[in-house]
Design a protein around this motif. Structure first.
Motif, mmCIF file in Angstrom:
data_model
loop_
_atom_site.group_PDB
_atom_site.id
_atom_site.type_symbol
_atom_site.label_atom_id
_atom_site.label_comp_id
_atom_site.label_asym_id
_atom_site.label_seq_id
_atom_site.Cartn_x
_atom_site.Cartn_y
_atom_site.Cartn_z
ATOM 1 N N ARG A 34 -66.259 -72.738 19.641
ATOM 2 C CA ARG A 34 -64.825 -72.506 19.397
ATOM 3 C C ARG A 34 -64.239 -73.573 18.487
ATOM 4 O O ARG A 34 -64.679 -74.724 18.499
ATOM 5 C CB ARG A 34 -64.044 -72.565 20.723
ATOM 6 C CG ARG A 34 -64.201 -71.379 21.627
ATOM 7 C CD ARG A 34 -63.152 -71.403 22.709
ATOM 8 N NE ARG A 34 -61.914 -70.825 22.247
ATOM 9 C CZ ARG A 34 -61.591 -69.539 22.343
ATOM 10 N NH1 ARG A 34 -62.405 -68.686 22.913
ATOM 11 N NH2 ARG A 34 -60.445 -69.091 21.895
ATOM 12 N N ILE A 72 -69.452 -78.837 25.164
ATOM 13 C CA ILE A 72 -70.216 -77.596 25.048
ATOM 14 C C ILE A 72 -71.115 -77.794 23.824
ATOM 15 O O ILE A 72 -70.632 -78.192 22.759
ATOM 16 C CB ILE A 72 -69.297 -76.372 24.813
ATOM 17 C CG1 ILE A 72 -68.081 -76.371 25.743
ATOM 18 C CG2 ILE A 72 -70.087 -75.069 24.906
ATOM 19 C CD1 ILE A 72 -68.335 -76.149 27.176
ATOM 20 N N ASP A 120 -60.954 -74.456 27.094
ATOM 21 C CA ASP A 120 -60.415 -74.158 28.411
ATOM 22 C C ASP A 120 -58.898 -74.241 28.407
ATOM 23 O O ASP A 120 -58.285 -74.126 27.370
ATOM 24 C CB ASP A 120 -61.082 -75.077 29.439
ATOM 25 C CG ASP A 120 -62.582 -74.789 29.510
ATOM 26 O OD1 ASP A 120 -62.922 -73.623 29.704
ATOM 27 O OD2 ASP A 120 -63.382 -75.714 29.314
ATOM 28 N N HIS A 166 -68.223 -78.201 20.907
ATOM 29 C CA HIS A 166 -66.769 -78.269 21.025
ATOM 30 C C HIS A 166 -66.391 -78.861 22.365
ATOM 31 O O HIS A 166 -67.231 -79.048 23.233
ATOM 32 C CB HIS A 166 -66.094 -76.915 20.753
ATOM 33 C CG HIS A 166 -66.521 -75.812 21.658
ATOM 34 N ND1 HIS A 166 -67.636 -75.051 21.432
ATOM 35 C CD2 HIS A 166 -65.997 -75.339 22.792
ATOM 36 C CE1 HIS A 166 -67.762 -74.151 22.385
ATOM 37 N NE2 HIS A 166 -66.785 -74.310 23.243
ATOM 38 N N TRP A 167 -65.123 -79.143 22.492
ATOM 39 C CA TRP A 167 -64.602 -79.842 23.664
ATOM 40 C C TRP A 167 -64.804 -78.997 24.914
ATOM 41 O O TRP A 167 -64.324 -77.867 24.989
ATOM 42 C CB TRP A 167 -63.114 -80.101 23.421
ATOM 43 C CG TRP A 167 -62.458 -81.032 24.384
ATOM 44 C CD1 TRP A 167 -63.053 -81.870 25.278
ATOM 45 C CD2 TRP A 167 -61.048 -81.233 24.515
ATOM 46 N NE1 TRP A 167 -62.103 -82.575 25.965
ATOM 47 C CE2 TRP A 167 -60.873 -82.210 25.524
ATOM 48 C CE3 TRP A 167 -59.922 -80.691 23.896
ATOM 49 C CZ2 TRP A 167 -59.603 -82.644 25.911
ATOM 50 C CZ3 TRP A 167 -58.669 -81.127 24.280
ATOM 51 C CH2 TRP A 167 -58.513 -82.097 25.272
ATOM 52 N N GLY A 168 -65.509 -79.560 25.874
ATOM 53 C CA GLY A 168 -65.686 -78.877 27.153
ATOM 54 C C GLY A 168 -65.010 -79.680 28.245
ATOM 55 O O GLY A 168 -63.977 -80.301 28.019
ATOM 56 N N HIS A 179 -56.386 -77.345 24.882
ATOM 57 C CA HIS A 179 -57.803 -77.662 25.070
ATOM 58 C C HIS A 179 -58.595 -76.571 24.360
ATOM 59 O O HIS A 179 -58.264 -75.396 24.479
ATOM 60 C CB HIS A 179 -58.137 -77.695 26.565
ATOM 61 C CG HIS A 179 -59.533 -78.163 26.849
ATOM 62 N ND1 HIS A 179 -60.626 -77.340 26.727
ATOM 63 C CD2 HIS A 179 -60.004 -79.366 27.221
ATOM 64 C CE1 HIS A 179 -61.715 -78.034 27.022
ATOM 65 N NE2 HIS A 179 -61.366 -79.260 27.324
#
Lengths: 141, 484
Positions: free
Chosen positions: B411, B77, A12, B70-72, A9
């Motif tokens: 990120r 995000i 996270d 970006h992937w949250g 991910h």
């Protein structure tokens, strides 16, 4: 040795846990979370009892993991082992557990990273083709 | 992990996800990106999250994403969404995130880098020793229950009243360092437990404290409005509401997951759990979220106080003599009821900014008096070792993005990929070559936060300026980085 896989991910951190028993899913997910936070295995000098509820099994899993985080951040308690019982009543799933572990002082040597919370994003508890339970959880780190 | 859905180019810096992509989408998705950035944006599931947000009840105009997207979890995000309280609009705790009012503040000094080069090591050591950082780090303030309740209502002003700052600091904070409507009774005992000893602590992960030098001025108003010129030292602080905010978000999400069926809300991701804005659950969340936001402003105020003390010690002068004034403080994880033009009429909307910064233009009454003729200052931190930027908001942002812009570099590489693929000593060598001193509680954080794990900040800034939603003032180069 904790039995789980990491899920990639971008921002996270995610885990995938597999087991034939639902209780084991809860136990392994808790152990995975602890191993993400800390790289020590303290003794079992302290015990905690928890009772957590959820509207379904995935919700219960998130609530349990966040309970472990609460115990860690408010009292530095790290779980080493646990006895779990799962129950159901109408509209509610319940976990009762006796946790064994210890309280320790976080330091540069024994801490890996801060986990803010277990999230509901892409949360799953499903059965795979072999009939095993597979759970996936993304943590906000 | 790539995303292969439809992204239609509609202008040099804008891409569109059509509402037909998902049947639950009620509005389109708009991503601000350059051609270069769009390639990285397709490398994870963030565009899918833009589409998911386009499904939340009462969303108006579009689901937006800034170029640092970006992937949250739940929201991407870099996501921005406005909902209409009078058309079934909801508030989503996931649209704010766990670190409520994570944000950035920037302060100036009258020091010239060339005069203090030999003091930088001493300064880095002093800051690292005086500013609590790292996992579960605790501040030097222990709040009683009564004091904590006051702090939640008054935010940074409560600390100023105790001598940890001056009134001018508050004038230069978004919301003057405290939102009206916070309610200490809306917060659980568990949140108090987690927050009582963390005021004045940096935390870990991407939070940091950085001493910087003004490397390039793009707009001559930098001197007039900010007292900044090339060579001058500045300090940037990035932190949020610590465990207090995480617990508020956790408590609220738990409640909102339960009320999805009550309000007949169906969503593609449970992390988007929401409640109608005029419901009891939403009102309680808003009061608790505002309390956490105020906690965060107090936290950054205390961190700034500790920074001022370190400078006083190292340079043997009072902070006022060093002219260590707060330039501005912005929130980048927050939801607010704001007035925006919708269908030609001014309307109150709930604007969620999850990794996005408010960017009001000139003349807006919400911008502090000092900056009203300029536009709201926007502070954009880069990744460790790369440039950060000071910008201003614009009228175009008010018209197009509910007055929002990016919040950082964004990120591209997961933490695990960064820590596995990068070599610690090579990274430290590269940072030393750039004359950046790094002090961190752990090696892992340095690897995970390496510049290679982030997008090119210069390209992100080129995109927000090119699309007209912000304007560059100056660029800041890192000198000392303190990380948790």
């Amino acid at each position: 040795m904790v039995n789980f896989e990491f899920i990639e991910h971008t921002a996270d951190l995610g885990i995938r846990v597999k087991s034939k028993e639902l209780e084991e899913i809860f136990k392994k997910s808790g152990e995975a979370l602890i191993s993400i936070i800390a790289n020590i295995r303290p003794g079992v000098a302290k015990q905690r009892k928890i009772k957590v509820e959820g509207i379904d099994w995935p919700d219960l899993l998130i609530n349990c993991l966040n309970e472990l985080l609460f115990l860690f951040y408010t009292g530095n308690f790290i779980m080493v082992s646990c006895d779990i019982s799962l129950n159901e009543k109408t509209g509610s799933k319940i976990l009762e557990a006796g946790l064994k572990g210890d309280v320790f002082k976080p330091s540069q040597e024994n801490i890996k990273r801060e986990v803010k919370a277990a999230t509901y994003h892409n949360l799953k508890i499903e059965r795979d083709e072999k009939g095993r339970y597979v759970a996936e959880v993304i943590f906000d780190v | 992990m790539t995303w292969s859905g439809p992204l239609e180019k509609i202008s040099e810096f804008k891409y569109r996800i059509p509402p037909a992509y998902k049947k639950e989408m009620t509005v389109e998705g708009i991503i601000y990106a350059s051609e270069q950035l769009v390639k990285t944006i397709r490398e994870d599931k963030a565009p899918e999250q833009v589409a998911n947000v386009a499904c939340i009840p009462g969303i108006v105009k579009y689901s937006l994403a800034m170029p640092d997207i970006h992937w949250g979890y739940g929201f991407p995000i870099g996501g921005v969404a406005a909902t209409d309280p009078y058309s079934g609009g909801v508030i989503s705790p996931g649209g704010v995130g766990y670190d409520i009012n994570c944000g950035v503040r920037l302060l100036r000094t009258n020091l010239d880098f060339k005069d203090v080069v030999d003091k930088m090591d001493k300064l880095a050591n002093s800051l690292y020793a005086n500013v609590p950082c790292g996992l579960g780090s605790r501040g030097k303030v222990r709040l009683s229950y009564k004091e904590a309740r006051r702090l939640l209502i008054k935010g940074a002003a409560w600390l100023v009243s105790k001598g940890f700052g001056v009134k001018e600091d508050l004038d230069n904070c978004e919301e003057s360092g405290a939102m009206d409507g916070a309610d200490a009774d809306a917060v659980s005992q568990r949140a108090y437990e987690r927050g009582k000893s963390q005021v004045g602590s940096l935390g870990s992960g991407n939070h940091f404290l950085e001493v910087q030098v003004v490397d390039k001025v793009f707009d001559l108003r930098a001197q007039e409005f900010f007292g900044l010129s090339e060579g001058q030292l500045t300090v940037m602080i990035h932190s949020g509401s610590r465990g207090f905010g995480y617990q508020v978000c956790d408590d609220s999400l738990r409640e909102m997951v339960r009320c999805l069926s009550k309000y007949n809300i169906s969503l593609p991701d449970r992390q988007l759990a929401s409640a109608p804005l005029r419901s009891h659950e939403a009102e309680r969340y808003i009061a608790a979220m505002k309390s956490a936001a105020n906690y965060a402003w107090a936290n950054r105020q205390m961190l700034m106080h500790l920074v001022r003390l370190s400078f006083e010690k190292v340079f043997n002068k009072g902070w006022q003599s060093l002219e260590m004034d707060l330039i501005y403080d912005v929130a980048h994880n927050i939801a607010k009821l704001e007035k925006h033009i919708l269908d030609g009429r001014k309307k109150e909307l709930c604007v969620h900014r999850k990794g996005a910064t408010r960017a009001l233009g000139t003349g807006h009454p919400e911008v502090s008096f000092k900056y009203r003729n300029l536009g709201q200052p926007v502070i954009i931190p880069g990744s460790m070792g790369s440039f950060s930027y000071l910008l201003i908001g614009t009228k175009k942002a008010e018209e197009e993005t509910f007055a929002s812009t990016c919040h950082g570099a964004g990120r591209v590489k997961s933490r695990r990929r960064a820590s596995r693929s990068l070599d610690f000593s090579l990274l430290m060598q590269a940072l030393r070559k750039k004359e950046v001193i790094v002090k961190a509680a752990g090696k892992r954080t340095i690897l995970e936060e390496a510049p290679q794990a982030y997008k090119d900040i210069d390209e992100v800034i080129r995109t927000v300026e090119g699309s007209g939603i912000s304007k560059k003032i100056c660029r800041l180069k890192p000198l000392c980085v303190i990380k948790g």
